[in-house]
Design an enzyme around this catalytic site. Sequence first.
Site, PDB file in Angstrom:
ATOM      1  N   HIS A  99      13.129  37.482   1.877  1.00 20.18           N
ATOM      2  CA  HIS A  99      12.189  37.250   3.004  1.00 20.18           C
ATOM      3  C   HIS A  99      11.034  37.647   2.256  1.00 20.18           C
ATOM      4  O   HIS A  99       9.989  37.897   2.988  1.00 20.18           O
ATOM      5  CB  HIS A  99      12.460  38.331   4.375  1.00 20.18           C
ATOM      6  CG  HIS A  99      13.462  37.928   4.845  1.00 20.18           C
ATOM      7  ND1 HIS A  99      14.903  38.753   4.604  1.00 20.18           N
ATOM      8  CD2 HIS A  99      13.748  37.137   6.029  1.00 20.18           C
ATOM      9  CE1 HIS A  99      15.767  38.313   5.715  1.00 20.18           C
ATOM     10  NE2 HIS A  99      15.212  37.410   6.339  1.00 20.18           N
ATOM     11  N   HIS A 124      15.327  30.115   4.136  1.00 21.89           N
ATOM     12  CA  HIS A 124      16.533  30.463   3.278  1.00 21.89           C
ATOM     13  C   HIS A 124      17.384  29.092   2.704  1.00 21.89           C
ATOM     14  O   HIS A 124      18.549  29.491   2.326  1.00 21.89           O
ATOM     15  CB  HIS A 124      17.422  31.318   4.046  1.00 21.89           C
ATOM     16  CG  HIS A 124      16.643  32.507   4.691  1.00 21.89           C
ATOM     17  ND1 HIS A 124      15.935  33.413   3.852  1.00 21.89           N
ATOM     18  CD2 HIS A 124      16.468  32.761   5.856  1.00 21.89           C
ATOM     19  CE1 HIS A 124      15.599  34.554   4.564  1.00 21.89           C
ATOM     20  NE2 HIS A 124      15.724  34.032   5.763  1.00 21.89           N
TER      21      HIS A 124
END
Lengths: 333, 333, 213, 213
Positions: B220, B58
Amino acid sequence: VKKFLNNPNEVVEEMLDGVVKAHEKYLKPINGSHRALAARSGPRPEKVGLVIGGGTGHEPCFLGYVGKGLADAVAVGNIFSSPPPDPIVQCAEAASGGAGVLFVYGNYAGDVMNFEMAAEIAEEKGIRVQTVLTTDDIASSPIEDREGRRGVAGNFFIFKIAGAACDRGLSLEACAAVTRKANLRTYTMGVALEPGAMPQTRRHNFEIGPEDMEVGMGIHGEPGVTRERIRSADEITDSVMDRVFNEMKAAPGDRVAVLVNSFGATPLMELYILFRRVQQRLAAKDILIEANWIGHYCTSLDMVGASITILHLDQELSELLHHPCETAFLKIN
Amino acid sequence: VKKFLNNPNEVVEEMLDGVVKAHEKYLKPINGSHRALAARSGPRPEKVGLVIGGGTGHEPCFLGYVGKGLADAVAVGNIFSSPPPDPIVQCAEAASGGAGVLFVYGNYAGDVMNFEMAAEIAEEKGIRVQTVLTTDDIASSPIEDREGRRGVAGNFFIFKIAGAACDRGLSLEACAAVTRKANLRTYTMGVALEPGAMPQTRRHNFEIGPEDMEVGMGIHGEPGVTRERIRSADEITDSVMDRVFNEMKAAPGDRVAVLVNSFGATPLMELYILFRRVQQRLAAKDILIEANWIGHYCTSLDMVGASITILHLDQELSELLHHPCETAFLKIN
Amino acid sequence: MQTFENAKAGDIVQALAERIIENRAYLSEIDGKIGDGDHGVNMAKGFGLAAERLKDKDASLAEALETLGTVLMTEIGGSMGPLYGVMFTEFAEKIEAVDAIDATAYSRMLHAGLEGIQSIGSAKVGDKTLLDSFVPAVEAFDAAIAAGRSFAEALEALTAAAEAGRDSTRDLVAKIGRASRLGERSLGVLDAGATSCAIILRELSGGARARLR
Amino acid sequence: MQTFENAKAGDIVQALAERIIENRAYLSEIDGKIGDGDHGVNMAKGFGLAAERLKDKDASLAEALETLGTVLMTEIGGSMGPLYGVMFTEFAEKIEAVDAIDATAYSRMLHAGLEGIQSIGSAKVGDKTLLDSFVPAVEAFDAAIAAGRSFAEALEALTAAAEAGRDSTRDLVAKIGRASRLGERSLGVLDAGATSCAIILRELSGGARARLR
Ligand SMILES: Nc1ncnc2c1ncn2[C@@H]1O[C@H](COP(=O)(O)OP(=O)(O)O)[C@@H](O)[C@H]1O
Ligand SMILES: Nc1ncnc2c1ncn2[C@@H]1O[C@H](COP(=O)(O)OP(=O)(O)O)[C@@H](O)[C@H]1O
Ligand SMILES: [Mg+2]
Ligand SMILES: [Mg+2]
Ligand SMILES: [Mg+2]
Ligand SMILES: [Mg+2]
């Protein structure tokens, strides 16, 4: 290739609408045009004005580097195309504080022609102009033709030095000289894994084979200098750093600034892996990284790839690098 | 999918090697581990410590938001996987200044289990812990199940508010309360055009058809909430903003902060086009954008897509948002 | 009464780790369809680490399970670290003091693991999780023993039920965890955790069965 | 002696713009192979803008060329803005005062445009640029006239030579501009500027020829 788009032919206009709203703290349109943007606080009497510019598709280059302590105005072209002379002249006028204006931009045929015409017009209007072409792409021409090289992500450092010199009140000649020095001490090389796609076509200009990469990649989606088999991140970094060490006459104890730059689609994770190796290679030669930037600083639409830039510092460059600035994409205090 | 990699199984370790070198100005490993990183200047006696964390992939979340005025420590997991309790406990200890520690992280089963275990252990060690789960993804569950929603890019704002509250010396309870308020006033929705690829497989988990997009996308790489035909940037933005307006009870004159976030591979040009429309929609309702961020703030490897986050400000949140901070990826002064 | 020796049966955990590592890509592929694709990668990492620690240790089953549980719990993170971590730790604890493991001890072990998972995860059967393999497996084992079957037969029933349970997840809508955001879109694919759980239970029970005396 | 009327011949520029717009994708595709892919997009933008300005203006050829040159020069940027900008501006200037354009005036116009380009671009024949279309075209025109051919025939010779010149770029290694970085890799594909230049020259000369009296 899929993109967030409305009218593909209006992509630059729409982007600039967004930019002008988003960054109104830093930027204001000159005479109402989004193609010539001035720093809200930047130009001031007796300061040399710094004008940068070029095509779009490189965001946050160039408009992200306009603001106090950095560029005073930016001229904005179409995708991968130099702006025409008119907005450049407008930038020169907006940036001028009576002490002359410095043009700094990448060495491309189109940019040179348009900025030169603009410089002539500005001179006619009584604004002294000096120009520094950025030529940091070491892959783009052999060392004998250093002046023929292109300017790529090293722009980031060269603009920063130029902006600091201007902000410190140096003369036009001194600003140009130190910017030229920064350019000569900036070394960039890029590698692309996949080409980007123009919004108008949403297709790749050319294809890179599944096992291949383009080495010596520029920032306009044109093919690189050679096509090679893809290798590991460390091997790629090593080959870039070998080329850099070949030209950069750094002694143990010397200091550098490093930029690991995504061409657009390559994420930070991979940039850190590249940086890791850059650091190892520099440390092995006892060269210190005084500052580093890792991220999206000079892109080529959604190209997959990255470039590594090393700025070989000296005392003067180091001071100018750390000089405060406040722009949309670079803040130093 | 091509990437800059060495050993795909060591990708997190190698990235963290790079991170720790690159950001040593802001971050230091706790007890030598790269999986628990503390702010060099951040934790201090009598200040509530802010601990954030989550999986990797991320970047610049979460480690880019550690530093003075923001998070005091970050626990780093594997790709898309919560860190185990141990590094979280280490973070709690490093962040603790005796006034308690605030855990703020996204609402995912794995994170909740690991952070809860860590909280128990920290409490056993005499550190008071309060937790705020971020749940800003309005697409992930209906409004009745607001607590069941996931935390996505709105993390950026919620961390910022939490960090400022801690830095201002508020009590643990007060820090938790205002962070909770920030979470409740943060609305995010994401759209993906192409999925990302894990470094270990270098393949997409699933495919999105050439004319399709995933709406309600998380961070994700899992599929979104619905698959729809791809539409224009304005239409996409409108559908996001309609959802936001549905939940955000904003009156004319209200102020918001906006984050237009790339999921990884989507370039700035397109983000500005999205922002342009966000601004138009807000302006039409007489809602003022007090601050905005446009770029790569909470990504999902090399996913193509973007999310839009609106933080509905009030006086307190506005002050905390503008409170100074200095981290690798967010500097406010 | 059939039993197997705890001592030296740590090899079972080694074999288990091998199976998980073999299935790394498969498990991530399943997870990728409705989840985030990390299940196989993380499982293989954790089980591999544990296997390395156990190498040449001649550990008992209890010791090996304890090592595995601790590695998962403390070094892996994600959902599986805590869930399988607590499961294996509970397994270990319940057989620690047992030299010759009989069906009663084995059942006690399974139940403790299951409760551990439920205490931290709060999922139920039908939510499309590993519980859809685990719960029917434990029930089948207990039922077989209650019906007077041998330990060996009960272990076979356990494996079969775990795999049937795994297959049942294909027709379930996820109710918890990452995939639950997908609603109906989660139909038609296996649950990753149920798949790894079936692998674990088959390997564990097969190892036990092969050692029965 | 053959001539064509300057007045109202601005339509030629309209037709020219149409051709360029038609070839937008093609020109960008060629540019994409060894350049940055913007040639067609930018050319179409500039020529389209000029065509719009000229609409219903009943302009003379000189006026239309002047408009086109100015639009390119001031609003387009890139390499083509200045290069074609100066070319069309020079074209316009040289025929401005000529009512009936004869071969001599036409040649003077071509030479002025060529010199304009060379003065700012400093490329030579063989560098793989638009000059590889332009220079042989001008030479062929002059040679035809010198050999006593008619204006019409000379215009045909011009077009043919421009297209042969364009085709010759396929076997050239780029020496200037973006593609020059590629060295030998620039072999085997046409030059984008040479291709657009051949289109321009064909359309201009065809338009002139159709109007000859
Ligand atoms: N609360 C829970 N109880 C039991 N099993 C769960 C729970 N939440 C998730 N799972 C299982 O975890 C699996 C996913 O594991 P993994 O992919 O490793 O973690 P994550 O979902 O955090 O990426 C699911 O397939 C499901 O079987
Ligand atoms: N110095 C020059 N003189 C003449 N033509 C040139 C010169 N430099 C470039 N060109 C022409 O410009 C063409 C490229 O135009 P275009 O793609 O619009 O600009 P850019 O290269 O700036 O993207 C090349 O194909 C070449 O024919
Ligand atoms: Mg160009
Ligand atoms: Mg995960
Ligand atoms: Mg998963
Ligand atoms: Mg081009």
